[in-house]
Design a protein around this motif. Sequence first.
Motif, PDB file in Angstrom:
ATOM      1  N   THR A 195      -0.218  22.747  11.537  1.00  0.00           N
ATOM      2  CA  THR A 195      -0.904  23.917  11.557  1.00  0.00           C
ATOM      3  C   THR A 195      -1.179  24.578  12.930  1.00  0.00           C
ATOM      4  O   THR A 195      -0.879  25.639  13.141  1.00  0.00           O
ATOM      5  CB  THR A 195      -2.157  23.733  10.328  1.00  0.00           C
ATOM      6  OG1 THR A 195      -1.698  23.210   9.280  1.00  0.00           O
ATOM      7  CG2 THR A 195      -2.736  25.211   9.995  1.00  0.00           C
ATOM      8  N   ALA A 196      -2.373  23.875  13.550  1.00  0.00           N
ATOM      9  CA  ALA A 196      -2.986  24.697  14.659  1.00  0.00           C
ATOM     10  C   ALA A 196      -1.893  25.063  15.570  1.00  0.00           C
ATOM     11  O   ALA A 196      -1.675  26.204  15.983  1.00  0.00           O
ATOM     12  CB  ALA A 196      -4.063  23.974  14.786  1.00  0.00           C
ATOM     13  N   LEU A 197      -1.203  24.004  16.116  1.00  0.00           N
ATOM     14  CA  LEU A 197      -0.100  24.387  17.347  1.00  0.00           C
ATOM     15  C   LEU A 197       0.768  25.368  16.705  1.00  0.00           C
ATOM     16  O   LEU A 197       1.184  26.247  17.689  1.00  0.00           O
ATOM     17  CB  LEU A 197       0.466  22.804  17.716  1.00  0.00           C
ATOM     18  CG  LEU A 197      -0.821  22.226  18.754  1.00  0.00           C
ATOM     19  CD1 LEU A 197       0.028  20.838  19.114  1.00  0.00           C
ATOM     20  CD2 LEU A 197      -1.133  22.817  19.654  1.00  0.00           C
ATOM     21  N   ILE A 248       3.343  42.312  13.166  1.00  0.00           N
ATOM     22  CA  ILE A 248       2.655  43.464  13.171  1.00  0.00           C
ATOM     23  C   ILE A 248       1.349  43.284  13.510  1.00  0.00           C
ATOM     24  O   ILE A 248       0.812  44.205  14.279  1.00  0.00           O
ATOM     25  CB  ILE A 248       2.787  43.821  11.517  1.00  0.00           C
ATOM     26  CG1 ILE A 248       4.230  44.445  11.061  1.00  0.00           C
ATOM     27  CG2 ILE A 248       1.786  45.236  11.393  1.00  0.00           C
ATOM     28  CD1 ILE A 248       4.329  44.534   9.676  1.00  0.00           C
ATOM     29  N   ALA A 249       0.707  42.201  13.113  1.00  0.00           N
ATOM     30  CA  ALA A 249      -0.777  41.948  13.205  1.00  0.00           C
ATOM     31  C   ALA A 249      -0.986  41.347  14.845  1.00  0.00           C
ATOM     32  O   ALA A 249      -2.135  41.743  15.503  1.00  0.00           O
ATOM     33  CB  ALA A 249      -1.477  40.681  12.582  1.00  0.00           C
ATOM     34  N   VAL A 250      -0.050  40.658  15.413  1.00  0.00           N
ATOM     35  CA  VAL A 250      -0.284  40.137  16.783  1.00  0.00           C
ATOM     36  C   VAL A 250      -0.757  41.268  18.074  1.00  0.00           C
ATOM     37  O   VAL A 250      -1.591  41.025  18.754  1.00  0.00           O
ATOM     38  CB  VAL A 250       0.614  39.318  17.362  1.00  0.00           C
ATOM     39  CG1 VAL A 250       0.991  39.025  18.761  1.00  0.00           C
ATOM     40  CG2 VAL A 250       0.455  37.939  16.708  1.00  0.00           C
ATOM     41  N   PRO A 251       0.015  42.205  18.176  1.00  0.00           N
ATOM     42  CA  PRO A 251      -0.437  43.023  18.980  1.00  0.00           C
ATOM     43  C   PRO A 251      -1.935  43.891  18.838  1.00  0.00           C
ATOM     44  O   PRO A 251      -2.649  44.222  19.755  1.00  0.00           O
ATOM     45  CB  PRO A 251       0.778  44.443  18.935  1.00  0.00           C
ATOM     46  CG  PRO A 251       1.901  43.756  18.024  1.00  0.00           C
ATOM     47  CD  PRO A 251       1.375  42.647  17.262  1.00  0.00           C
ATOM     48  N   GLN A 252      -2.351  43.964  17.488  1.00  0.00           N
ATOM     49  CA  GLN A 252      -3.431  44.239  17.359  1.00  0.00           C
ATOM     50  C   GLN A 252      -4.618  43.323  17.663  1.00  0.00           C
ATOM     51  O   GLN A 252      -5.710  43.661  17.919  1.00  0.00           O
ATOM     52  CB  GLN A 252      -3.688  45.062  16.039  1.00  0.00           C
ATOM     53  CG  GLN A 252      -2.676  45.995  15.628  1.00  0.00           C
ATOM     54  CD  GLN A 252      -2.667  47.170  16.146  1.00  0.00           C
ATOM     55  OE1 GLN A 252      -3.703  47.715  16.776  1.00  0.00           O
ATOM     56  NE2 GLN A 252      -1.566  47.607  16.875  1.00  0.00           N
ATOM     57  N   LEU A 253      -4.381  42.363  17.185  1.00  0.00           N
ATOM     58  CA  LEU A 253      -5.347  41.218  16.896  1.00  0.00           C
ATOM     59  C   LEU A 253      -5.378  40.058  18.199  1.00  0.00           C
ATOM     60  O   LEU A 253      -6.408  39.631  18.575  1.00  0.00           O
ATOM     61  CB  LEU A 253      -5.474  40.439  15.850  1.00  0.00           C
ATOM     62  CG  LEU A 253      -5.383  41.190  14.293  1.00  0.00           C
ATOM     63  CD1 LEU A 253      -5.282  40.347  13.208  1.00  0.00           C
ATOM     64  CD2 LEU A 253      -6.970  41.709  14.213  1.00  0.00           C
ATOM     65  N   GLY A 254      -4.239  39.821  18.742  1.00  0.00           N
ATOM     66  CA  GLY A 254      -3.968  38.984  19.616  1.00  0.00           C
ATOM     67  C   GLY A 254      -3.677  37.614  18.880  1.00  0.00           C
ATOM     68  O   GLY A 254      -4.114  37.327  17.866  1.00  0.00           O
ATOM     69  N   PRO A 255      -3.044  36.543  19.756  1.00  0.00           N
ATOM     70  CA  PRO A 255      -2.627  35.240  19.044  1.00  0.00           C
ATOM     71  C   PRO A 255      -3.707  34.531  18.628  1.00  0.00           C
ATOM     72  O   PRO A 255      -3.403  33.990  17.260  1.00  0.00           O
ATOM     73  CB  PRO A 255      -1.764  34.670  19.877  1.00  0.00           C
ATOM     74  CG  PRO A 255      -1.907  35.371  21.273  1.00  0.00           C
ATOM     75  CD  PRO A 255      -2.543  36.618  20.967  1.00  0.00           C
ATOM     76  N   VAL A 256      -4.860  34.698  19.431  1.00  0.00           N
ATOM     77  CA  VAL A 256      -5.986  33.361  19.079  1.00  0.00           C
ATOM     78  C   VAL A 256      -6.691  34.016  17.802  1.00  0.00           C
ATOM     79  O   VAL A 256      -6.982  33.201  16.878  1.00  0.00           O
ATOM     80  CB  VAL A 256      -6.850  33.136  20.305  1.00  0.00           C
ATOM     81  CG1 VAL A 256      -8.002  32.458  20.014  1.00  0.00           C
ATOM     82  CG2 VAL A 256      -5.986  32.632  21.224  1.00  0.00           C
ATOM     83  N   TRP A 257      -6.814  35.266  17.748  1.00  0.00           N
ATOM     84  CA  TRP A 257      -7.584  35.748  16.691  1.00  0.00           C
ATOM     85  C   TRP A 257      -6.543  35.735  15.294  1.00  0.00           C
ATOM     86  O   TRP A 257      -7.260  35.447  14.134  1.00  0.00           O
ATOM     87  CB  TRP A 257      -8.003  37.074  16.655  1.00  0.00           C
ATOM     88  CG  TRP A 257      -9.411  37.342  17.552  1.00  0.00           C
ATOM     89  CD1 TRP A 257      -9.489  37.514  19.025  1.00  0.00           C
ATOM     90  CD2 TRP A 257     -10.679  37.099  17.139  1.00  0.00           C
ATOM     91  NE1 TRP A 257     -10.792  37.434  19.140  1.00  0.00           N
ATOM     92  CE2 TRP A 257     -11.621  36.991  18.147  1.00  0.00           C
ATOM     93  CE3 TRP A 257     -11.016  36.366  16.016  1.00  0.00           C
ATOM     94  CZ2 TRP A 257     -12.893  36.598  18.162  1.00  0.00           C
ATOM     95  CZ3 TRP A 257     -12.684  36.027  15.935  1.00  0.00           C
ATOM     96  CH2 TRP A 257     -13.337  36.283  16.962  1.00  0.00           C
ATOM     97  N   LEU A 258      -5.737  35.933  15.665  1.00  0.00           N
ATOM     98  CA  LEU A 258      -4.606  35.884  14.234  1.00  0.00           C
ATOM     99  C   LEU A 258      -4.739  34.417  13.846  1.00  0.00           C
ATOM    100  O   LEU A 258      -4.660  34.234  12.518  1.00  0.00           O
ATOM    101  CB  LEU A 258      -3.243  36.291  14.649  1.00  0.00           C
ATOM    102  CG  LEU A 258      -2.359  36.321  13.545  1.00  0.00           C
ATOM    103  CD1 LEU A 258      -2.667  37.284  12.265  1.00  0.00           C
ATOM    104  CD2 LEU A 258      -0.826  36.790  13.994  1.00  0.00           C
ATOM    105  N   LEU A 259      -4.534  33.480  14.832  1.00  0.00           N
ATOM    106  CA  LEU A 259      -4.726  32.004  14.370  1.00  0.00           C
ATOM    107  C   LEU A 259      -5.893  31.699  13.746  1.00  0.00           C
ATOM    108  O   LEU A 259      -5.739  31.104  12.506  1.00  0.00           O
ATOM    109  CB  LEU A 259      -4.322  31.239  15.616  1.00  0.00           C
ATOM    110  CG  LEU A 259      -4.678  29.675  15.294  1.00  0.00           C
ATOM    111  CD1 LEU A 259      -3.862  29.101  14.444  1.00  0.00           C
ATOM    112  CD2 LEU A 259      -4.986  28.787  16.880  1.00  0.00           C
ATOM    113  N   GLU A 260      -6.895  32.057  14.355  1.00  0.00           N
ATOM    114  CA  GLU A 260      -8.286  31.784  13.790  1.00  0.00           C
ATOM    115  C   GLU A 260      -8.501  32.383  12.238  1.00  0.00           C
ATOM    116  O   GLU A 260      -8.692  31.720  11.121  1.00  0.00           O
ATOM    117  CB  GLU A 260      -9.380  32.321  14.509  1.00  0.00           C
ATOM    118  CG  GLU A 260      -9.652  31.706  15.711  1.00  0.00           C
ATOM    119  CD  GLU A 260      -9.833  30.093  15.537  1.00  0.00           C
ATOM    120  OE1 GLU A 260     -10.826  29.848  14.628  1.00  0.00           O
ATOM    121  OE2 GLU A 260      -9.465  29.305  16.320  1.00  0.00           O
ATOM    122  N   MET A 261      -7.889  33.601  11.989  1.00  0.00           N
ATOM    123  CA  MET A 261      -8.053  34.382  10.627  1.00  0.00           C
ATOM    124  C   MET A 261      -7.039  33.694   9.683  1.00  0.00           C
ATOM    125  O   MET A 261      -7.553  33.582   8.471  1.00  0.00           O
ATOM    126  CB  MET A 261      -7.666  35.899  11.017  1.00  0.00           C
ATOM    127  CG  MET A 261      -8.543  36.676  11.669  1.00  0.00           C
ATOM    128  SD  MET A 261      -8.134  38.274  12.072  1.00  0.00           S
ATOM    129  CE  MET A 261      -8.074  39.054  10.443  1.00  0.00           C
TER     130      MET A 261
END
Length: 182
Positions: free
Chosen positions: A75-77, A25-38
């Motif tokens: 976690t990160a990767l 749900i969140a990835v289309p709105q935020l993008g993968p990098v911002w979702l990861l950071e959040m």
Amino acid sequence: MSAAQLAQLVTLAAIWGASFMFMRIAVPQLGPVWLLEMRLVAASLILLVISSALRRPLHIRKHWRHYLILGVFNTALPFWAFAYAAQTLPASMLAILNSTAPLWGLLIGFVWRGKPITRRAILGLLLGMSGVASLVGLGGLAVQPEALFAVVLTASAAVCYGIASSYAEYAEKVETYANAHG
């Protein structure tokens, strides 16, 4: 298995399963990098508050390399790979591919550390992965180049979990609490 243990297992499965749905749900709105950071910032802040409240030291200066290796591979990767793949794959496919992490852990442990592979372990892995597949279903997966790349990326996240678990098993001994929080 007691009723309390079953309730804990179901709760844990719901939390883990929900993370794939929320990513989708969140990835289309935020993008993968911002979702990861959040996700990483939120988790870090929560763990920092817990660690501070319990006054349990992490000995970051002493174990920083260990924490860095676990943080990258555990976690990160994987978080980035799942977030990127969630742009294309349904949550059910993400969950099924994630369920291959124990298989990768078994194979990596065998290749890297010579850990034996038993029939019982293979049976357990097959039953577990088939259980996940039957519970979540396969969802509608359109065959397109992005889907194939997303499948490979998601499988690589599961490989990262296998690397992290094999590393943690044989790495310097750090208290379990510190391992999780570090």
